[in-house]
Design a protein around this motif. Structure first.
Motif, PDB file in Angstrom:
ATOM      1  N   ALA A  27       0.977  -1.232   0.058  1.00  0.00           N
ATOM      2  CA  ALA A  27      -0.041  -0.087  -0.050  1.00  0.00           C
ATOM      3  C   ALA A  27       0.726   1.140  -0.009  1.00  0.00           C
ATOM      4  O   ALA A  27       0.484   2.214  -0.760  1.00  0.00           O
ATOM      5  N   LEU A  82       2.326   2.100  -3.484  1.00  0.00           N
ATOM      6  CA  LEU A  82       1.243   2.660  -4.202  1.00  0.00           C
ATOM      7  C   LEU A  82       0.847   3.915  -4.067  1.00  0.00           C
ATOM      8  O   LEU A  82       0.752   4.684  -4.905  1.00  0.00           O
ATOM      9  N   THR A  95       1.404   7.014  -6.871  1.00  0.00           N
ATOM     10  CA  THR A  95       0.309   8.068  -6.958  1.00  0.00           C
ATOM     11  C   THR A  95       0.772   9.408  -7.050  1.00  0.00           C
ATOM     12  O   THR A  95       0.682  10.127  -7.837  1.00  0.00           O
ATOM     13  N   SER A 105      -7.561  11.451  -6.543  1.00  0.00           N
ATOM     14  CA  SER A 105      -6.276  10.485  -6.314  1.00  0.00           C
ATOM     15  C   SER A 105      -5.329  10.795  -5.248  1.00  0.00           C
ATOM     16  O   SER A 105      -5.275  10.088  -4.453  1.00  0.00           O
ATOM     17  N   PHE A 127      -4.723  -0.521   0.774  1.00  0.00           N
ATOM     18  CA  PHE A 127      -4.044  -0.834  -0.498  1.00  0.00           C
ATOM     19  C   PHE A 127      -5.061  -0.638  -1.449  1.00  0.00           C
ATOM     20  O   PHE A 127      -4.979  -0.450  -2.616  1.00  0.00           O
ATOM     21  N   ALA A 128      -6.485  -0.871  -1.413  1.00  0.00           N
ATOM     22  CA  ALA A 128      -7.487  -0.759  -2.371  1.00  0.00           C
ATOM     23  C   ALA A 128      -7.915   0.839  -2.587  1.00  0.00           C
ATOM     24  O   ALA A 128      -7.868   1.278  -3.972  1.00  0.00           O
ATOM     25  N   ALA A 160      -4.605   1.878  -4.828  1.00  0.00           N
ATOM     26  CA  ALA A 160      -4.563   1.151  -6.035  1.00  0.00           C
ATOM     27  C   ALA A 160      -5.760   1.913  -6.954  1.00  0.00           C
ATOM     28  O   ALA A 160      -5.452   2.167  -8.126  1.00  0.00           O
ATOM     29  N   VAL A 201      -4.160   5.060  -8.066  1.00  0.00           N
ATOM     30  CA  VAL A 201      -3.066   5.018  -9.289  1.00  0.00           C
ATOM     31  C   VAL A 201      -4.066   4.708 -10.488  1.00  0.00           C
ATOM     32  O   VAL A 201      -3.980   5.361 -11.511  1.00  0.00           O
ATOM     33  N   PHE A 202      -5.265   3.878 -10.491  1.00  0.00           N
ATOM     34  CA  PHE A 202      -6.275   3.711 -11.464  1.00  0.00           C
ATOM     35  C   PHE A 202      -6.785   4.772 -12.223  1.00  0.00           C
ATOM     36  O   PHE A 202      -6.961   5.156 -13.340  1.00  0.00           O
TER      37      PHE A 202
END
Length: 318
Positions: free
Chosen positions: A144, A147, A151, A178, A302-303, A306, A309-310
């Motif tokens: 996490a 990530l 970001t 984000s 972590f979600a 992620a 980043v997505f």
């Protein structure tokens, strides 16, 4: 003259995080005590505890190796270096080239690895339990954290903290979903890394719930003082990281004039103690989690990272 000034400012920053760490810990304890209607210890009690431990003799187990003896100093050195590299009240200092987010994550991971090995060294059951739980938390928190770094690097174009702080403080970045998700994830990771509620309770010695305390039960004297000082530094490090990445306003990013440095120092202290007041408020609002629920807590971090980043990839048309 300019180099001497930069060295002086860098030295002040290194001394500041070291000197303020016990005070921040004492402030957190004081606020938490008031929230539960208790008087609480004095603000300066952590300084007294460290001095008392430094004066005490060290008691070592018969089967303790040389690594058990040197581990507290390695943990303290790695944590202090990582905390001193994070820009606090000024950016663009003489060691800013080394203030990379990935390097700081690596230093923290090294300190955690040394602490886990030290917990296993004597061979006690508590040390083994604490080390295994610490490694489980690390395996969930570090992805996490990477990530989150990814970001911020996608937005700023670099992982160098001084450059990121200067860009976010002066450029028109705007409000980004984000970055909000990355902040959310960083707060969760910081809670887990600092062994705070709901992951761990730093004030407990109950065998079934200890994580950090289980690994340091065999330490005493100056060795325990080094570990306690490193824990306080780590808390200040995460506060500084949040302030540097997400609220760098007020930081001296241009000329290092006396007025700019004084303003940066004042705003930094305000941000640190504001975060230190919010932490016990969050801790007193929730209960400690069971060990088997740790993946749910850190999985949320972590979600969120992620998803951040997505969203950045989607916004750039990848």
């Amino acid at each position: 003259m300019a180099v001497a000034l930069d060295l002086l400012v860098q030295f002040v920053q290194m001394t500041l995080v070291l000197a303020a760490a016990p005070l921040v810990t004492g402030y957190v304890r004081k606020v938490k005590a008031h929230l539960v209607r208790r008087q609480g210890p004095p603000l300066l009690q952590p300084y007294r505890d460290l001095l008392r431990l430094m004066r005490k003799d060290v008691v070592l187990a018969d089967n303790a190796s040389w690594f058990f003896r040197v581990a507290p100093y390695l943990i303290f050195a790695a944590t202090w270096v990582a905390a001193a590299l994070v820009p606090t009240f000024a950016a663009g200092l003489i060691f800013s080239y080394a203030a990379d987010v990935i390097a700081i994550v690596a230093l923290l991971a090294s300190a955690r690895f040394v602490l886990a090995l030290a917990g296993l060294d004597v061979g006690t059951s508590f040390g083994g339990i604490g080390a295994s739980r610490e490694m489980m938390i690390a395996s969930l928190a570090e992805p996490a954290m990477l990530l989150i770094v990814f970001t911020v690097a996608l937005v700023a174009g670099t992982t160098q903290l001084s450059t990121i702080a200067t860009l976010f403080a002066t450029a028109s970045i705007g409000l980004r979903v984000s970055l909000g998700l990355a902040l959310f994830a960083l707060m969760f990771v910081g809670i887990a890394e600092n062994a705070r509620i709901p992951i761990d309770n730093p004030a407990t010695h109950l065998e079934l719930t200890m994580v950090h305390e289980a690994m340091v039960l065999e330490y005493s004297g100056r060795h325990l003082a080094m570990i306690e000082a490193a824990a306080a530094l780590k808390l200040v490090l995460y506060f500084s990281l949040i302030a540097c990445l997400f609220v760098p306003f007020g930081m001296a990013t241009g000329d290092k004039t006396a007025g700019a440095l004084a303003l940066g120092l004042a705003t930094y202290l305000v941000k640190i103690f504001l975060l230190a007041a919010l932490l016990p408020i969050a801790e007193t609002s929730v209960a400690k989690m069971r060990v088997f629920r740790y993946p749910i807590f850190l999985g949320g971090a972590f979600a969120a990272a992620a998803l951040a980043v997505f969203l950045l990839f989607v916004s750039r048309g990848f």
